[in-house]
Design a protein around this motif. Structure first.
Motif, short mmCIF file in Angstrom:
data_model
loop_
_atom_site.label_atom_id
_atom_site.label_comp_id
_atom_site.label_asym_id
_atom_site.label_seq_id
_atom_site.Cartn_x
_atom_site.Cartn_y
_atom_site.Cartn_z
N SER A 181 43.04 -19.40 83.93
CA SER A 181 44.10 -19.43 84.76
C SER A 181 44.02 -18.91 86.25
CB SER A 181 45.41 -19.21 83.93
OG SER A 181 45.39 -20.02 82.98
N LEU A 182 44.94 -19.13 87.23
CA LEU A 182 45.19 -18.62 88.39
C LEU A 182 45.77 -17.33 88.22
CD1 LEU A 182 45.92 -21.37 91.02
CD2 LEU A 182 43.96 -19.92 90.78
N ASP A 183 46.20 -16.86 87.18
CA ASP A 183 46.91 -15.23 86.83
C ASP A 183 45.66 -14.52 86.30
OD1 ASP A 183 47.08 -16.82 84.37
OD2 ASP A 183 49.46 -16.60 84.25
N MET A 184 44.47 -15.14 86.16
CA MET A 184 43.59 -14.40 85.34
C MET A 184 42.30 -14.15 86.25
SD MET A 184 43.77 -16.14 81.77
CE MET A 184 45.40 -16.45 80.76
N ALA A 185 41.98 -13.01 86.66
CA ALA A 185 40.54 -12.77 87.60
C ALA A 185 39.31 -13.38 86.51
CB ALA A 185 40.56 -11.53 87.67
N PRO A 242 41.12 -30.87 84.71
CA PRO A 242 42.24 -29.87 84.14
C PRO A 242 42.86 -29.17 85.51
CG PRO A 242 40.08 -29.11 83.79
CD PRO A 242 39.72 -30.51 84.45
N LEU A 243 44.01 -29.49 85.78
CA LEU A 243 44.80 -29.20 86.88
C LEU A 243 45.24 -27.71 86.45
CD1 LEU A 243 46.99 -32.15 87.59
CD2 LEU A 243 45.07 -31.59 88.66
N THR A 244 45.65 -27.08 87.63
CA THR A 244 45.88 -25.52 87.46
C THR A 244 47.53 -25.38 87.61
OG1 THR A 244 45.88 -25.20 89.98
CG2 THR A 244 43.87 -24.57 88.60
N SER A 245 48.27 -26.57 87.69
CA SER A 245 49.66 -26.84 88.06
C SER A 245 50.18 -27.46 86.85
CB SER A 245 49.96 -27.34 89.15
OG SER A 245 49.43 -28.57 89.08
N PRO A 246 51.56 -27.09 86.60
CA PRO A 246 52.52 -26.27 87.24
C PRO A 246 52.45 -24.66 86.67
CG PRO A 246 53.81 -27.61 85.82
CD PRO A 246 52.47 -28.07 85.63
N HIS A 247 51.28 -24.36 85.88
CA HIS A 247 51.28 -22.94 85.50
C HIS A 247 51.36 -21.93 86.35
CE1 HIS A 247 48.97 -19.58 83.46
NE2 HIS A 247 49.03 -20.43 82.42
N THR A 248 51.65 -20.94 85.87
CA THR A 248 51.82 -19.57 86.91
C THR A 248 50.40 -19.28 87.35
OG1 THR A 248 51.74 -18.10 84.88
CG2 THR A 248 53.68 -18.65 85.58
N PRO A 249 50.46 -18.66 88.46
CA PRO A 249 51.53 -18.65 89.48
C PRO A 249 52.06 -19.76 90.11
CG PRO A 249 49.51 -18.04 90.65
CD PRO A 249 49.20 -18.31 89.14
N ILE A 250 53.37 -19.98 90.14
CA ILE A 250 53.89 -21.06 90.64
C ILE A 250 53.89 -21.15 92.28
CG2 ILE A 250 56.13 -22.57 90.57
CD1 ILE A 250 56.58 -21.19 87.79
N VAL A 251 52.87 -21.73 92.98
CA VAL A 251 52.62 -21.52 94.18
C VAL A 251 52.47 -22.89 94.84
CG1 VAL A 251 51.98 -19.19 94.19
CG2 VAL A 251 50.09 -21.06 93.32
N SER A 303 56.41 -23.91 80.66
CA SER A 303 56.58 -22.30 80.37
C SER A 303 57.97 -21.91 80.81
CB SER A 303 55.20 -21.42 80.99
OG SER A 303 55.62 -20.08 80.78
N LYS A 304 58.55 -20.77 80.10
CA LYS A 304 59.56 -19.97 80.31
C LYS A 304 59.39 -19.27 81.88
CE LYS A 304 61.32 -19.29 75.75
NZ LYS A 304 62.23 -20.39 75.84
N ALA A 305 58.20 -19.41 82.40
CA ALA A 305 58.16 -18.73 83.60
C ALA A 305 58.62 -19.52 84.80
CB ALA A 305 56.51 -18.38 83.89
N ALA A 306 58.82 -20.83 84.31
CA ALA A 306 59.40 -21.95 85.34
C ALA A 306 61.12 -21.58 85.33
CB ALA A 306 59.28 -23.37 84.74
N LYS A 307 61.75 -20.69 84.64
CA LYS A 307 62.98 -20.22 84.45
C LYS A 307 63.85 -21.42 84.13
CE LYS A 307 62.38 -16.75 88.18
NZ LYS A 307 62.61 -16.29 89.61
N ILE A 308 63.46 -21.97 82.71
CA ILE A 308 64.16 -23.08 82.32
C ILE A 308 65.48 -23.02 82.11
CG2 ILE A 308 64.13 -24.37 79.97
CD1 ILE A 308 61.29 -23.72 79.54
#
Length: 501
Positions: A181-185, A242-251, A303-308
């Motif tokens: 994921s884009l929130d994992m190095a 496999p897309l990287t969205s709309p997973h965090t980071p929401i960019v 994800s709840k990171a979307a501020k549901i």
């Protein structure tokens, strides 16, 4: 003798020439996209414009009861690629990381391997998140003895070395993507078995030069279009996107910021839809559009990171009418959008209410390619190809098994759903620790009468709960949920009850 053979040879060649060509398959997997995030699936309570996915649905088929095999990322991706539930491996809960070792065993058949055997070109463009062997400077594993797998302080990667046991060793002819994921190095592109450039071992959380998180989604779309333009109708292809969205980071990228009235998440969803539209435009402009199967789905719920809660206050419900969200056992965690367009084989504007699982790609791809899944492969995969023609799915699987982030199990058979959890089994309240004392040890719902999972029937229908539990136990112990000789799970004891039942 020659006079006899020539007509026979001519007949054989004619049959080959007129044989139905194998369809191309494009499998687009969004990341953390809720069922209700797609406007056409949730018209009254979706505030996000998704015109391209909506058009795809209008030109194809909507599956209203499709489920990811897990309510989180890595486990679902394992099921997509292998046709097998992830909990048959050592991964009993959670996900793996950007530096993790391969989850798919070297001798485990994958969808791209199966299709390569049938003459397909195969490519993956996007997020892998299933582990690989990364080269190191000292020969030691990247994260040996380190606990912070997501954001380590220091690494030992050989950025010029060869990557092994990744997508190109699991059946893909071509790869352009990222390890997780884009929130994992690490934050660096990988092409085939090599890194594109070099990152900094002393600052692993710093992206490699030229790698910009808000440009990754667009790059995936552009690379997919580029690959499509190199294909023609002479040889079938399979592209896993496999897309990287709309997973965090929401960019969302600069051009998409402010496009929705819902903030960054709405903007990112609109950009996701746009990228899918670009891919569709490339398909439609080709000579092979008529015989190309395009599937758009997601690895789990929003994800709840979307501020549901904020989204809902603005009138947008990412889980539509369903309870829960990403990580949960409730359907909001794993019932996902699933849309199939195939002009040659699917009636436009059609719908299927069949219960399917993302593990079903392998058996479906096999049938579409004119072959079958070999024994001891795709143990949890059933072909939904009949549904594409409006026919009932001939399933040897009694039900579908759901799995949450914490490893809690649920079993769906027909209208009934049994959850071996007191609460959500994930992140939504009440969690297992928040459930009131004296609550039933499990949950049972009639999904036809109560799709929102509001009325627990566990104590009033013990005979139904008992039957579902027995079938779940049988599917687990046999090593497969489909017909065939018994297979083996990778670990000996799989704990079904996580609440000390």
């Amino acid at each position: 003798m020659k006079k006899t053979l020539i007509p026979l040879l001519s007949t054989c060649l004619a049959l080959v020439a007129h044989a139905a060509p194998k369809p191309n398959i494009i499998y687009i997997l969004a990341d953390d996209m809720g069922y209700g995030d797609v406007h056409c699936l949730n018209p009254e309570r979706s505030k996000i414009a998704t015109p391209h996915i909506d058009r795809l649905a209008a030109e194809g088929m909507i599956f209203t009861d499709a489920h990811s095999s897990s309510s989180v990322c890595t486990p679902t991706r394992y099921g997509v690629m292998t046709g097998r539930y992830n909990w048959r491996t050592h991964l009993q809960e959670g996900v793996i990381w950007g530096y993790s070792k391969p989850l798919i065993a070297a001798d485990r058949l994958t969808v791209p391997q199966l299709l390569k055997q049938q003459g397909y070109n195969t490519a993956m463009i996007g997020k892998w998140h299933l582990g690989m062997e990364l080269p190191t400077l000292d020969g030691k594993p990247v994260m040996e003895g380190k606990k912070d797998q997501r954001k380590p302080k220091k690494t030992n990667i050989d950025w010029k070395g060869e990557i092994k046991e990744g997508p190109v060793d699991r059946g893909f002819d071509y790869l352009y993507g990222i390890s997780a994921s884009l929130d994992m190095a690490p934050y660096i592109w990988i092409e085939n078995d090599r890194f594109v450039g070099e990152a900094d071992n002393h600052h692993p959380s710093k992206p490699a030069p030229g790698f910009k998180k808000d440009q990754v989604l667009a790059s995936i779309g552009n690379k997919t279009v580029e690959y499509l333009k190199k294909q023609d109708a002479s040889k079938p292809f399979f592209i896993y996107v496999p897309l990287t969205s709309p997973h965090t980071p929401i960019v969302p990228s600069a051009q998409w910021k402010g496009k929705s009235s819902l903030g960054s998440y709405g903007d990112f969803m609109m950009e996701t839809d746009h990228v899918i539209g670009q891919i569709m435009k490339a398909v439609d402009a080709s000579e092979f559009a008529e015989n190309t199967v395009v599937i758009v789905t997601a690895d789990n719920g929003c994800s709840k990171a979307a501020k549901i809660d904020r989204l809902e206050k603005k009138g947008h419900f990412p889980s539509a009418h369903l309870r829960g969200s990403k990580a949960d056992l409730w359907d909001g965690g794993h019932r996902v959008p699933f849309i199939v367009r195939w002009p040659k084989g699917v009636q436009a504007g059609s719908t299927s209410d069949e219960t399917i699982c993302l593990t079903d790609l392998m058996a479906t791809a096999a049938e579409l390619a004119g072959t079958t899944v070999p024994p001891h492969a795709g143990e949890d995969s059933v072909s939904f190809a009949p549904a594409l023609k409006g026919e009932p799915i001939q399933s040897t699987r009694q039900g579908v098994i759901h799995h949450s982030i914490s490893g809690h199990f649920a079993y769906r058979q027909g209208k009934w759903k049994l959850l071996l959890a007191k609460g959500s089994g994930g992140w939504t309240s009440p969690t297992e620790r928040q459930v009131k004392p004296g609550s039933p040890v499990a949950q049972l719902y009639d999904m036809e009468a109560d799709p929102g999972e509001t009325k627990n029937l566990y104590t009033s229908h013990p005979e139904v709960a008992k039957q579902l539990l027995q079938q779940l136990q049988a599917d687990v112990s046999k090593g497969r949920s489909t017909a065939g000789s018994a297979s083996q799970n990778d670990i000996e004891n799989i704990q079904l009850w996580k609440n000390n039942k």
